[in-house]
Design an enzyme around this catalytic site. Sequence first.
Site, PDB file in Angstrom:
ATOM      1  CG  ASP A   9      -5.848   0.890 -10.246  1.00 49.28           C
ATOM      2  OD1 ASP A   9      -4.781   0.950  -9.606  1.00 49.28           O
ATOM      3  OD2 ASP A   9      -6.946   1.191  -9.757  1.00 49.28           O
ATOM      4  CG  ASP A 104      -7.489  -1.406  -6.954  1.00 48.61           C
ATOM      5  OD1 ASP A 104      -6.277  -1.358  -6.654  1.00 48.61           O
ATOM      6  OD2 ASP A 104      -8.124  -0.433  -7.377  1.00 48.61           O
ATOM      7  CD  GLU A 105      -1.908  -1.311  -8.159  1.00 49.76           C
ATOM      8  OE1 GLU A 105      -1.280  -0.856  -9.126  1.00 49.76           O
ATOM      9  OE2 GLU A 105      -1.862  -0.808  -7.030  1.00 49.76           O
TER      10      GLU A 105
HETATM   11  P1  TTP Z   1      -6.471   2.612  -5.305  1.00 52.29           P
HETATM   12  O1  TTP Z   1      -6.439   1.856  -6.590  1.00 52.29           O
HETATM   13  O2  TTP Z   1      -5.298   3.462  -4.954  1.00 52.29           O
HETATM   14  O3  TTP Z   1      -7.723   3.578  -5.260  1.00 52.29           O
HETATM   15  P2  TTP Z   1      -9.194   3.349  -5.809  1.00 52.29           P
HETATM   16  O4  TTP Z   1      -9.311   2.077  -6.557  1.00 52.29           O
HETATM   17  O5  TTP Z   1     -10.156   3.501  -4.676  1.00 52.29           O
HETATM   18  O6  TTP Z   1      -9.408   4.595  -6.758  1.00 52.29           O
HETATM   19  P3  TTP Z   1      -8.797   4.837  -8.227  1.00 52.29           P
HETATM   20  O7  TTP Z   1      -9.976   4.914  -9.133  1.00 52.29           O
HETATM   21  O8  TTP Z   1      -8.070   6.122  -8.130  1.00 52.29           O
HETATM   22  O9  TTP Z   1      -7.906   3.674  -8.531  1.00 52.29           O
HETATM   23  O10 TTP Z   1      -6.693   1.621  -4.094  1.00 52.29           O
HETATM   24  C1  TTP Z   1      -7.499   0.456  -4.177  1.00 52.29           C
HETATM   25  C2  TTP Z   1      -8.243   0.228  -2.883  1.00 52.29           C
HETATM   26  O11 TTP Z   1      -7.331   0.150  -1.797  1.00 52.29           O
HETATM   27  C3  TTP Z   1      -9.205   1.343  -2.536  1.00 52.29           C
HETATM   28  O12 TTP Z   1     -10.485   1.175  -3.127  1.00 52.29           O
HETATM   29  C4  TTP Z   1      -9.251   1.286  -1.043  1.00 52.29           C
HETATM   30  C5  TTP Z   1      -7.886   0.769  -0.637  1.00 52.29           C
HETATM   31  N1  TTP Z   1      -7.041   1.893  -0.146  1.00 52.29           N
HETATM   32  C6  TTP Z   1      -7.005   2.147   1.221  1.00 52.29           C
HETATM   33  O13 TTP Z   1      -7.632   1.445   2.002  1.00 52.29           O
HETATM   34  N2  TTP Z   1      -6.276   3.225   1.655  1.00 52.29           N
HETATM   35  C7  TTP Z   1      -5.562   4.043   0.822  1.00 52.29           C
HETATM   36  O14 TTP Z   1      -4.921   5.012   1.257  1.00 52.29           O
HETATM   37  C8  TTP Z   1      -5.613   3.752  -0.599  1.00 52.29           C
HETATM   38  C9  TTP Z   1      -4.854   4.632  -1.575  1.00 52.29           C
HETATM   39  C10 TTP Z   1      -6.360   2.684  -1.022  1.00 52.29           C
HETATM   40 MG    MG Z   2      -7.904   1.544  -8.016  1.00 53.37          MG
END
Ligand code: TTP
Ligand code: MG
Length: 344
Positions: A9, A104-105
């Site tokens: 992720d 992103d995962e």
């Molecule tokens: P996530 O992997 O949930 O969050 P992240 O990568 O920003 O942070 P983390 O380090 O905790 O993993 O989500 C991936 C992308 O998806 C994030 O960069 C932006 C988008 N996203 C949204 O647009 N709205 C949301 O509510 C979430 C959770 C994510």
């Molecule tokens: Mg993320």
Amino acid sequence: MARQVLHVDCDCFYAAVEMRDKPEYKDVPIAIGGARDRRGVISTCNYPARKYGVRSAMASSQALKLCPNLIMLPGNMAKYSEVSSQVMAILQQYALAFEPVSVDEAFLELAPTSNAELIAQQIRQQIFSELGITVSVGIAPNKFLAKVASDWRKPNGQFAIAPGEVHDFVGRLPVKLISGVGPKSAEKLKDLGIHTCQDVRDVSAQGLRSQMGKFGEILIQRAQGIDDRVVRVRDRRKSISMEHTFVSDLTDEEEINQILDDMWPKFLARVERAGLQLLQLAPFVKVKFSDFQVTTLADHQRSVTMDDYRELLAQAMLRADKAVRLIGIGGRLQELNNSQMSLF
Ligand code: TTP
Ligand code: MG
């Protein structure tokens, strides 16, 4: 031999891409979102901003209250999609089986004999040196635990749960970390006195099944650390949609439009998280009337905007002179043509 599943992720993904492209953002709080069409909601923020309590899906106004010097950036989905494809291309090279989950995962299945810790390190290094962003990796015998583990050492970390550690590790986990346990089920479980996976183990399986239905069975399995879901490329998503059932049936177009206003930013967030772009989608709507008659209407000529939905809904409602019980909005994935591509 136990399976070895990796969950990878990206750390604060959209924000990480912005920090890479503008190093002056690195150590100051930044957030993506707040643009006009998101009605002031934050998509994500970097870790300096998280220290102030800023979070995904928070209203920009609240984020600015918590962190007055927060830098708000409009975001660039085309760029994030490109980086996402690059990340996935790297990950794929390391896996026996590979399953992207969102922008992103992804899950990776490794051979049971491979050195998973080392592979996780190599993945992190390669992504950082080639793409300039960091990822976190979870290593475990199944998907459920790999996903939990990737969060354990965020950002830029990795964490492994060995087969022999599963029982104790899972026992301590809050049930809300089991995928499928949303705020509502978490509340229900809390009322039953169930907070951790150990609590799930301690109650009667039969009671749990009768309280939670089919999902009870999954809870029982996960609480034992069991998850047999395989890693595989899912069929390409063909559409994405969202529905809203009214508390009482509506006849007033104004009120229905208001609900649409509320659904729109949530729909956009869902599209973004699926790694899709609005331009790829043709709009469709669904209307369920008070007598449960359902009608759907699609328009393949246009791309998705809120005004298109307004129009389609108005047309669909004309098909019956009845109150409306539910509306749905969605987009069907279509291939981009050249003129649409040039907009990126
Ligand atoms: P996530 O992997 O949930 O969050 P992240 O990568 O920003 O942070 P983390 O380090 O905790 O993993 O989500 C991936 C992308 O998806 C994030 O960069 C932006 C988008 N996203 C949204 O647009 N709205 C949301 O509510 C979430 C959770 C994510
Ligand atoms: Mg993320």
